[in-house]
Structure formats: structure tokens, C-alpha cells
Design an enzyme around this catalytic site. Sequence first.
Site, PDB file in Angstrom:
ATOM      1  N   LEU A 178      -0.990   5.291  -1.990  1.00 39.00           N
ATOM      2  CA  LEU A 178      -1.915   5.899  -2.333  1.00 39.00           C
ATOM      3  C   LEU A 178      -1.775   7.345  -3.384  1.00 39.00           C
ATOM      4  O   LEU A 178      -0.586   7.966  -2.841  1.00 39.00           O
ATOM      5  CB  LEU A 178      -2.842   6.443  -1.119  1.00 39.00           C
ATOM      6  CG  LEU A 178      -2.599   5.339   0.108  1.00 39.00           C
ATOM      7  CD1 LEU A 178      -3.228   5.840   0.742  1.00 39.00           C
ATOM      8  CD2 LEU A 178      -3.700   3.646  -1.504  1.00 39.00           C
ATOM      9  N   CYS A 179      -2.630   8.022  -4.430  1.00 37.18           N
ATOM     10  CA  CYS A 179      -2.514   9.294  -4.774  1.00 37.18           C
ATOM     11  C   CYS A 179      -2.937  10.029  -4.232  1.00 37.18           C
ATOM     12  O   CYS A 179      -3.679  10.547  -4.348  1.00 37.18           O
ATOM     13  CB  CYS A 179      -2.940   8.748  -6.727  1.00 37.18           C
ATOM     14  SG  CYS A 179      -3.101  10.461  -7.141  1.00 37.18           S
ATOM     15  N   LEU A 180      -2.409  11.116  -3.627  1.00 38.05           N
ATOM     16  CA  LEU A 180      -2.660  11.974  -2.732  1.00 38.05           C
ATOM     17  C   LEU A 180      -1.909  12.791  -3.547  1.00 38.05           C
ATOM     18  O   LEU A 180      -0.517  13.866  -3.769  1.00 38.05           O
ATOM     19  CB  LEU A 180      -2.198  11.648  -1.541  1.00 38.05           C
ATOM     20  CG  LEU A 180      -3.408  10.262  -1.353  1.00 38.05           C
ATOM     21  CD1 LEU A 180      -2.437  10.173   0.370  1.00 38.05           C
ATOM     22  CD2 LEU A 180      -4.459  10.323  -0.903  1.00 38.05           C
ATOM     23  N   THR A 238      -9.479   7.823  -5.708  1.00 39.94           N
ATOM     24  CA  THR A 238      -8.121   8.139  -6.252  1.00 39.94           C
ATOM     25  C   THR A 238      -7.374   7.624  -6.501  1.00 39.94           C
ATOM     26  O   THR A 238      -8.010   5.474  -6.503  1.00 39.94           O
ATOM     27  CB  THR A 238      -7.773   9.146  -4.704  1.00 39.94           C
ATOM     28  OG1 THR A 238      -6.425   9.455  -5.999  1.00 39.94           O
ATOM     29  CG2 THR A 238      -6.951   8.209  -3.651  1.00 39.94           C
TER      30      THR A 238
END
Length: 218
Positions: A86-88, A121
Site C-alpha cells: 500500500l502506498c502510504l 492511493t
Amino acid sequence: MATSIASRRLSRELAAISKEPIPHVVARPLEDNILEWHYVITATSGTPYAGGHYHGKLKFPADYPLRPPSVLMLTPSGRFKTNRRLCLSMSDFHPESWNPMWSVSTILTGLYSFMLEDAPTLGSVDATLTQRKELATRSLAFNAKDETFRTLFPELVDVHEARKKAALLAKPPPPEVTEPAAAPPLVPERRDDGGACSLVVAGGVACVAVVALLVLGV
């Protein structure tokens, strides 16, 4: 393999979480690999995910805390793709924004907060409220099929088994199905009164008789 710095740091974080658990989250490392942690988010009421249990994992680099971990969610939620990084801001997608002072607790608190938002995202998905609620209902049963989940979170497996048992007890028994009585066989019988033929039912003679010779005019 974890460096001594990463191993000591993650061991301290595990001890801290044991003393002060993360709200709505349980997190534990693999017994043989402290660089891989698994977590379960138990969604709160009043959210699209209420009643759901969302299993995922954090994969830490060997030089943690100098670099951030990758963050994945394994349970279908209607918010994130499963088993995808996940892009966080606190994940390995953004090492430039990573703060070495952040911890497992910081990461998972931020993940749950972001889950409750609708901001897109890389790794997020769209779903209706109905779909997310349905996935929440099925989440624990889904997780219970995963061997790592069963090993690390046996108390949640017990919850699942108790719910299954309660559902079976609450389910009314199916109606009893009785087989219809078989019709008695019809047995032809020759009579002694000039060729009359009747049908004999098991237990008696049928009331219909055909006198063949009379019909033929004999």
C-alpha cells in the site's frame, strides 16, 4: 536477516505493545522472523467495516528503523487490494517522508485512520457501503482459513468457532421428510366364471371387472 539494531528495536516495540495495546489492533511478529509482523484491525461500530477483522502484515527492512516497512492487507475489505503493498506516507513507497521515530504502533494507527477515509492511493479499491459491510461479515471466516492467522491469533479463531457453533444452534432443524406410502401392486387374476378377469390389489379384489366374452358377444 535483521541487524542487531533492528532486532533490538522491534523487540522493544513488542514489549511496549504488550504493556499498552494499540487501540482496535493486535500485532505480533512471526516466531522465527522478527522482521515480519502480522496485525488484525477490529473495526469499530459506526464505520463501513464494523464487526470486521482485517488481517495484514508489515515487512520490515533489515536496517529498520532507518527505512520504513512495506504494508499489506490480506483480508478483503472493499478499501484495499489484498496482498499488495500500500502506498502510504509511512510505508516503503515514501522513504523520503519516513521518520525513524515512528513505530509499529504509529504505522498501524495511521493505517486504520486512513482506512476509514475515502482518499484514493496506489493499492486502494472502490466498493459500495453494502459491499464493505458484507465483506466485514465474512472477514473472520476468511481469516480463519489462513494458517499464519490461526497460529498468531488463536483467540480470534476461538471467536470464529464460537460464532459458528451459535449459528448452528440457532438454526431451526430441517422439516422431517416422510416417504409416501407405496401404492399396492395390481395383480391380474383369472376367474372361474367363464373368463372374467379382475384386478386384485394386495389384500383384496378390485371392484372393476371386465368380462371379455360378453364384450366380444360370445
